[in-house]
Motif scaffolding. Sequence first.
Motif, PDB file in Angstrom:
ATOM      1  N   LEU A   1     -35.880  71.903 -59.049  1.00  0.00           N
ATOM      2  CA  LEU A   1     -35.186  72.928 -58.260  1.00  0.00           C
ATOM      3  C   LEU A   1     -36.075  73.473 -57.146  1.00  0.00           C
ATOM      4  O   LEU A   1     -35.587  73.798 -56.060  1.00  0.00           O
ATOM      5  CB  LEU A   1     -34.715  74.059 -59.166  1.00  0.00           C
ATOM      6  N   ALA A   2     -37.381  73.591 -57.422  1.00  0.00           N
ATOM      7  CA  ALA A   2     -38.296  74.043 -56.373  1.00  0.00           C
ATOM      8  C   ALA A   2     -38.298  73.050 -55.208  1.00  0.00           C
ATOM      9  O   ALA A   2     -38.334  73.446 -54.026  1.00  0.00           O
ATOM     10  CB  ALA A   2     -39.706  74.204 -56.936  1.00  0.00           C
ATOM     11  N   ALA A   3     -38.253  71.745 -55.530  1.00  0.00           N
ATOM     12  CA  ALA A   3     -38.207  70.726 -54.475  1.00  0.00           C
ATOM     13  C   ALA A   3     -36.884  70.778 -53.724  1.00  0.00           C
ATOM     14  O   ALA A   3     -36.839  70.616 -52.501  1.00  0.00           O
ATOM     15  CB  ALA A   3     -38.419  69.341 -55.088  1.00  0.00           C
ATOM     16  N   MET A   4     -35.790  71.022 -54.457  1.00  0.00           N
ATOM     17  CA  MET A   4     -34.471  71.077 -53.809  1.00  0.00           C
ATOM     18  C   MET A   4     -34.306  72.338 -52.964  1.00  0.00           C
ATOM     19  O   MET A   4     -33.540  72.347 -51.992  1.00  0.00           O
ATOM     20  CB  MET A   4     -33.362  71.011 -54.861  1.00  0.00           C
ATOM     21  N   ALA A   5     -35.003  73.413 -53.344  1.00  0.00           N
ATOM     22  CA  ALA A   5     -34.908  74.650 -52.559  1.00  0.00           C
ATOM     23  C   ALA A   5     -35.338  74.414 -51.117  1.00  0.00           C
ATOM     24  O   ALA A   5     -34.822  75.031 -50.181  1.00  0.00           O
ATOM     25  CB  ALA A   5     -35.761  75.740 -53.200  1.00  0.00           C
ATOM     26  N   ASN A   6     -36.281  73.490 -50.935  1.00  0.00           N
ATOM     27  CA  ASN A   6     -36.739  73.178 -49.580  1.00  0.00           C
ATOM     28  C   ASN A   6     -35.712  72.371 -48.791  1.00  0.00           C
ATOM     29  O   ASN A   6     -35.851  72.225 -47.567  1.00  0.00           O
ATOM     30  CB  ASN A   6     -38.059  72.405 -49.645  1.00  0.00           C
ATOM     31  N   ARG A   7     -34.709  71.815 -49.483  1.00  0.00           N
ATOM     32  CA  ARG A   7     -33.671  71.021 -48.817  1.00  0.00           C
ATOM     33  C   ARG A   7     -32.410  71.839 -48.522  1.00  0.00           C
ATOM     34  O   ARG A   7     -31.480  71.310 -47.921  1.00  0.00           O
ATOM     35  CB  ARG A   7     -33.301  69.816 -49.689  1.00  0.00           C
ATOM     36  N   CYS A   8     -32.360  73.075 -48.975  1.00  0.00           N
ATOM     37  CA  CYS A   8     -31.176  73.892 -48.703  1.00  0.00           C
ATOM     38  C   CYS A   8     -31.096  74.192 -47.204  1.00  0.00           C
ATOM     39  O   CYS A   8     -32.122  74.489 -46.580  1.00  0.00           O
ATOM     40  CB  CYS A   8     -31.236  75.206 -49.477  1.00  0.00           C
ATOM     41  N   PRO A   9     -29.899  74.132 -46.608  1.00  0.00           N
ATOM     42  CA  PRO A   9     -29.770  74.437 -45.172  1.00  0.00           C
ATOM     43  C   PRO A   9     -30.169  75.880 -44.879  1.00  0.00           C
ATOM     44  O   PRO A   9     -29.970  76.767 -45.706  1.00  0.00           O
ATOM     45  CB  PRO A   9     -28.272  74.197 -44.896  1.00  0.00           C
ATOM     46  N   ASP A  10     -30.761  76.090 -43.709  1.00  0.00           N
ATOM     47  CA  ASP A  10     -31.232  77.432 -43.369  1.00  0.00           C
ATOM     48  C   ASP A  10     -30.321  78.159 -42.398  1.00  0.00           C
ATOM     49  O   ASP A  10     -30.621  79.271 -41.974  1.00  0.00           O
ATOM     50  CB  ASP A  10     -32.649  77.379 -42.787  1.00  0.00           C
ATOM     51  N   LYS A  11     -29.199  77.544 -42.057  1.00  0.00           N
ATOM     52  CA  LYS A  11     -28.240  78.211 -41.181  1.00  0.00           C
ATOM     53  C   LYS A  11     -26.837  77.984 -41.716  1.00  0.00           C
ATOM     54  O   LYS A  11     -26.473  76.871 -42.077  1.00  0.00           O
ATOM     55  CB  LYS A  11     -28.344  77.684 -39.748  1.00  0.00           C
ATOM     56  N   ALA A  12     -26.067  79.046 -41.759  1.00  0.00           N
ATOM     57  CA  ALA A  12     -24.691  78.954 -42.232  1.00  0.00           C
ATOM     58  C   ALA A  12     -23.818  78.311 -41.157  1.00  0.00           C
ATOM     59  O   ALA A  12     -24.084  78.458 -39.958  1.00  0.00           O
ATOM     60  CB  ALA A  12     -24.163  80.350 -42.566  1.00  0.00           C
ATOM     61  N   PRO A  13     -22.769  77.556 -41.567  1.00  0.00           N
ATOM     62  CA  PRO A  13     -21.843  76.979 -40.593  1.00  0.00           C
ATOM     63  C   PRO A  13     -21.212  78.079 -39.738  1.00  0.00           C
ATOM     64  O   PRO A  13     -21.001  79.200 -40.212  1.00  0.00           O
ATOM     65  CB  PRO A  13     -20.805  76.275 -41.463  1.00  0.00           C
ATOM     66  N   VAL A  14     -20.904  77.749 -38.491  1.00  0.00           N
ATOM     67  CA  VAL A  14     -20.352  78.746 -37.567  1.00  0.00           C
ATOM     68  C   VAL A  14     -18.942  79.122 -37.953  1.00  0.00           C
ATOM     69  O   VAL A  14     -18.590  80.296 -38.050  1.00  0.00           O
ATOM     70  CB  VAL A  14     -20.390  78.204 -36.122  1.00  0.00           C
ATOM     71  N   ALA A  15     -18.097  78.121 -38.188  1.00  0.00           N
ATOM     72  CA  ALA A  15     -16.689  78.391 -38.484  1.00  0.00           C
ATOM     73  C   ALA A  15     -16.538  78.917 -39.905  1.00  0.00           C
ATOM     74  O   ALA A  15     -17.118  78.389 -40.841  1.00  0.00           O
ATOM     75  CB  ALA A  15     -15.865  77.117 -38.298  1.00  0.00           C
ATOM     76  N   GLU A  16     -15.735  79.964 -40.072  1.00  0.00           N
ATOM     77  CA  GLU A  16     -15.534  80.564 -41.393  1.00  0.00           C
ATOM     78  C   GLU A  16     -14.862  79.587 -42.342  1.00  0.00           C
ATOM     79  O   GLU A  16     -15.180  79.523 -43.521  1.00  0.00           O
ATOM     80  CB  GLU A  16     -14.671  81.832 -41.250  1.00  0.00           C
ATOM     81  N   ALA A  17     -13.914  78.804 -41.798  1.00  0.00           N
ATOM     82  CA  ALA A  17     -13.227  77.829 -42.639  1.00  0.00           C
ATOM     83  C   ALA A  17     -14.204  76.796 -43.170  1.00  0.00           C
ATOM     84  O   ALA A  17     -14.156  76.401 -44.340  1.00  0.00           O
ATOM     85  CB  ALA A  17     -12.119  77.134 -41.832  1.00  0.00           C
TER      86      ALA A  17
END
Length: 467
Positions: A152-168
């Motif tokens: 999980l520590a390794a996967m935490a580094n792969r999480c996207p750091d910006k949310a998608p623009v469109a709410e949908a």
Amino acid sequence: MTIAQEPAALNFECETGNYHTFCPISCVAWLYQKIEDSFFLVIGTKTCGYFLQNAMGVMIFAEPRYAMAELEEGDISAQLNDYEELKRLCEQIKRDRNPSVIVWIGTCTTEIIKMDLEGLAPKLEGEIGIPIVVARANGLDYAFTQGEDTVLAAMANRCPDKAPVAEAEKNERNAIQKLLNFGKKKEDVAQEESEYVDHPPLVLFGSLPDPVVTQLTLELKKQGIKVSGWLPAKRFTELPVLEEGYYVAGVNPFLSRTATTLMRRRKCKLIGAPFPIGPDGTRAWIEKICSVFGITPKGLEEREAQIWAGVEDYVKLIRGKSVFFMGDNLLEVSLARFLVRCGMTVQEVGIPYMDKRYQAAELAMLEQACHEMGVPLPTIVEKPDNYNQLQRIYELQPDLVITGMAHANPLEARGINTKWSVEFTFAQIHGFSNARDILELVTRPLRRNNNLKDLGWDKLVREEAKI
């Protein structure tokens, strides 16, 4: 004449015993089932392969999403090209299974021969077009559950750091919300969305079965708290967004490395709460999250009281009895706190490794539970020496010993009730409604003995012992 006083605070000791625990590569057993679009490649020797085959008990009708890359003498003596061999295996995995992510699990051997998995992965990832996550879940860890922590520590580094623009698009990405909203009309979903309190994003981390994920998510929803995502997600492509300032909370006490990664590398804010194990721990976990977001919790006292009333038939079997933890899976402190609330006396909490910062809230809650229940505070022994522990067990004669598999049968042969600690790792023990499952495991040896007494077997055993 002086009167001996009970210690006013928890007593911590550290011995120098060996770790009597599984190898952390066993985390593959539950992680490949949790992350449905993953493939785990364990890189090690034949011994590692034998362990996986024997320990995991794979169904003959289901092909698992993990494999063993066995190192031969040529690999260890650097006569073969590691990159070419791993490339061949990963191309075969892509061709046969086409996963969204390949997780390389490095074993002790890769550490000893200094195999540069982190250096090989980015180049190979670019060639085959599939993300490769490197996790060194090897026997150098303290407990087998820390294998999940490493992954999980390794996967935490792969999480996207910006949310998608469109709410949908944002809603589409959140697998938890899709699961909760399944089969509902859009108007109902919109109405439920308005019930959430405005608070910073919250991501929970820890691998739990889907029903337990849903239960905990709904418990927080009742307080107006929206869970933005879980690490790990059901699919690698649905990993939660992690931006600076996001709040994170863990559900298991063995995830200190993941917590550190989330704070230091992803700049998230950790909510230091007890863990949601047992009705008391679940209530405290929710209350802590609510307090961080400035929310007054509703109905938790009644909910906890309802659960305790529902498990009274189990609690009365262990009330007034004693329990001794030998140390195996790092769940010991949480289980000890819960059993104290059930009316048991905890004589000793053996634990392979104690991260006092990550488990600070849990330790404080254990101490508070002992004071409120009027029982002595247990000694917490880190890295226990099993020979010394056995001497203490023979002296204290506890009603139940929660131990690793290696010591269970020898203790049973000496008339001491035991329960395998590994069973708590694989059982559903989180949340309000799963308190019965914990007590089902704890009371099973005691219920078995009661049944044997009813059948008169205890007399027969005593007669045979005389012979």
